[in-house]
Design a protein around this motif. Sequence first.
Motif, short mmCIF file in Angstrom:
data_model
loop_
_atom_site.label_atom_id
_atom_site.label_comp_id
_atom_site.label_asym_id
_atom_site.label_seq_id
_atom_site.Cartn_x
_atom_site.Cartn_y
_atom_site.Cartn_z
N LEU A 269 0.78 -0.87 0.18
CA LEU A 269 -0.01 0.13 0.14
C LEU A 269 0.96 1.05 0.21
N LEU A 270 1.73 0.99 1.17
CA LEU A 270 2.44 2.27 0.62
C LEU A 270 3.52 2.61 -0.65
N LEU A 271 3.71 1.35 -1.25
CA LEU A 271 4.52 2.23 -2.24
C LEU A 271 3.36 2.06 -3.53
N GLU A 272 2.89 2.11 -3.89
CA GLU A 272 1.26 2.44 -4.62
C GLU A 272 1.40 3.78 -4.67
N SER A 273 1.79 3.97 -6.20
CA SER A 273 2.22 5.97 -6.52
C SER A 273 1.34 6.18 -7.31
N GLN A 274 0.54 6.04 -7.99
CA GLN A 274 -0.66 6.39 -8.72
C GLN A 274 -0.72 8.06 -8.71
N MET A 275 -0.96 8.76 -7.55
CA MET A 275 -0.36 10.49 -7.72
C MET A 275 0.27 10.34 -8.61
N ASP A 276 2.23 10.17 -8.71
CA ASP A 276 2.35 10.65 -9.58
C ASP A 276 2.44 10.19 -10.98
N HIS A 277 1.50 8.86 -11.04
CA HIS A 277 1.60 9.52 -12.30
C HIS A 277 -0.14 9.69 -13.47
N GLU A 278 -0.28 10.57 -11.94
CA GLU A 278 -1.58 11.58 -12.72
C GLU A 278 -0.88 12.68 -12.57
N LEU A 279 -0.28 13.14 -11.72
CA LEU A 279 0.17 14.49 -11.94
C LEU A 279 1.13 14.77 -13.49
N LEU A 280 2.41 13.73 -13.53
CA LEU A 280 2.72 14.06 -15.10
C LEU A 280 1.66 13.63 -16.30
N THR A 281 1.63 13.12 -16.02
CA THR A 281 -0.21 12.98 -17.31
C THR A 281 -0.57 14.55 -17.44
N THR A 282 -0.91 14.95 -16.51
CA THR A 282 -1.63 16.49 -17.04
C THR A 282 -0.50 17.30 -17.13
N LEU A 283 0.52 17.20 -16.09
CA LEU A 283 1.51 17.92 -17.27
C LEU A 283 1.95 18.17 -18.43
N ILE A 284 2.41 17.00 -18.62
CA ILE A 284 2.56 16.60 -20.17
C ILE A 284 2.12 15.85 -21.54
N GLY A 285 1.02 15.34 -20.43
CA GLY A 285 -0.22 14.43 -20.96
C GLY A 285 0.61 13.38 -22.71
N GLU A 286 0.21 13.67 -23.75
CA GLU A 286 0.76 13.26 -24.34
C GLU A 286 2.65 12.45 -24.80
N ASP A 287 2.84 13.22 -23.88
CA ASP A 287 4.59 13.55 -23.82
C ASP A 287 4.52 12.35 -22.96
N TYR A 288 3.88 11.40 -22.47
CA TYR A 288 4.43 10.72 -21.45
C TYR A 288 3.38 9.17 -21.97
N LEU A 289 3.92 8.12 -21.29
CA LEU A 289 3.57 7.11 -21.39
C LEU A 289 3.79 6.03 -20.29
N ARG A 290 2.86 5.11 -19.84
CA ARG A 290 2.73 4.34 -18.08
C ARG A 290 2.44 3.64 -19.01
N ILE A 291 3.52 2.43 -18.50
CA ILE A 291 3.93 0.50 -19.22
C ILE A 291 3.12 -0.13 -17.60
N ASN A 292 2.48 -0.49 -17.51
CA ASN A 292 1.97 -1.54 -16.00
C ASN A 292 0.53 -2.01 -16.44
N SER A 293 -0.08 -3.30 -15.44
CA SER A 293 -1.15 -3.62 -15.53
C SER A 293 -1.20 -4.20 -14.17
N PRO A 294 -2.46 -4.71 -13.42
CA PRO A 294 -2.73 -5.40 -12.35
C PRO A 294 -1.47 -7.15 -12.93
#
Length: 334
Positions: A269-294
């Motif tokens: 739980l402590l290591l989950e980092s969704q906030m950074d993902h959302e911030l960077l998506t907001t900042l640079i949009g299509e210049d950010y690509l995240r690779i991840n899955s359940p």
Amino acid sequence: MKINQLKFGFNFFSRFTKYLKPLAEPFRTPYIKKAASASSTKLVLSFDGGGVRGLAAAVFLKALEKETGFSVSKHFDLFMGVSAGGISASYLAFNQSSAAELESFWSKDNLNLSMKRTFWDKALYFNNKPKYTNGPRKALLKKHFKESFIDESPKPLVLLAYDIERRAPLLMSSYGERRYRISEAIMASSAAPLLYPTVQMEGGEWLIDGGIVDNNPSLIAYVEARKLFGANRIKVLSIGSGVNKKRIDGMASADWGPMGWLKNDVLGLLLESQMDHELLTTLIGEDYLRINSPMHGINADMDDSSDSNLKMIRNMGEMWWSQFGEDVRKFLGI
């Protein structure tokens, strides 16, 4: 709208003032802003922590290189990693290795070598020592990185650790004022509490896994790249290590003490980092690509190197290529 923008700006500033130290700070990372043309674009590769699940990133990148002929170590301009991700970032940036060679590094033999047990009771909360010793993994890292220093890296490289005495995150980079042996820096960045002992650096700092403050360092990587290159456009490819979607019983958790939380993946739980993902998506949009899955059945424990678990991790990496391969081709323009 303006109020929301101000709130976002303030939150962003607050989030990163801990990384931007004044010039008098002895642990600062100075930056030499490079001249950049108006059309310049820099590529950044960021790796999450995740223990043995770091293998998935290597499998994914191997498929990228095999299918496209694209060299990850040659074409990315800055590499960032934390914990297990720091190992992958270092292997590519410092050794200029192929992704296939990185995958070989993540072999079962190497994993087992780096996880030599101390006396460890199966009941986690009865133990008063780290699960593993540092000696075997130190020998493994020195085999691959010798006695080299991080500033000898052919490509800019950044690792995140946490200084427990200063109670502050610490960036160790190939372009910073401080010199770190790369094997020590990797060990420190991946010294997960409970699993490995705290690492004392040659400079005297006592460091642990940087994932405790940010297990998805892509936003930090973006900030570092902007300061280092001065490029007009920074593109960030961020590779995760799987997301644990196992449901936690909220009502039951109200009665948990230390034992209950430890049994129910409090570290995850402590290591989950969704906030950074959302911030960077907001900042640079299509210049950010995240690779991840359940995780899809993969053990959430960071040190399960059983054949069955490694097979599922490898399958996750292959599935990532099937799911994100076309997106990555477009993102990289190949």
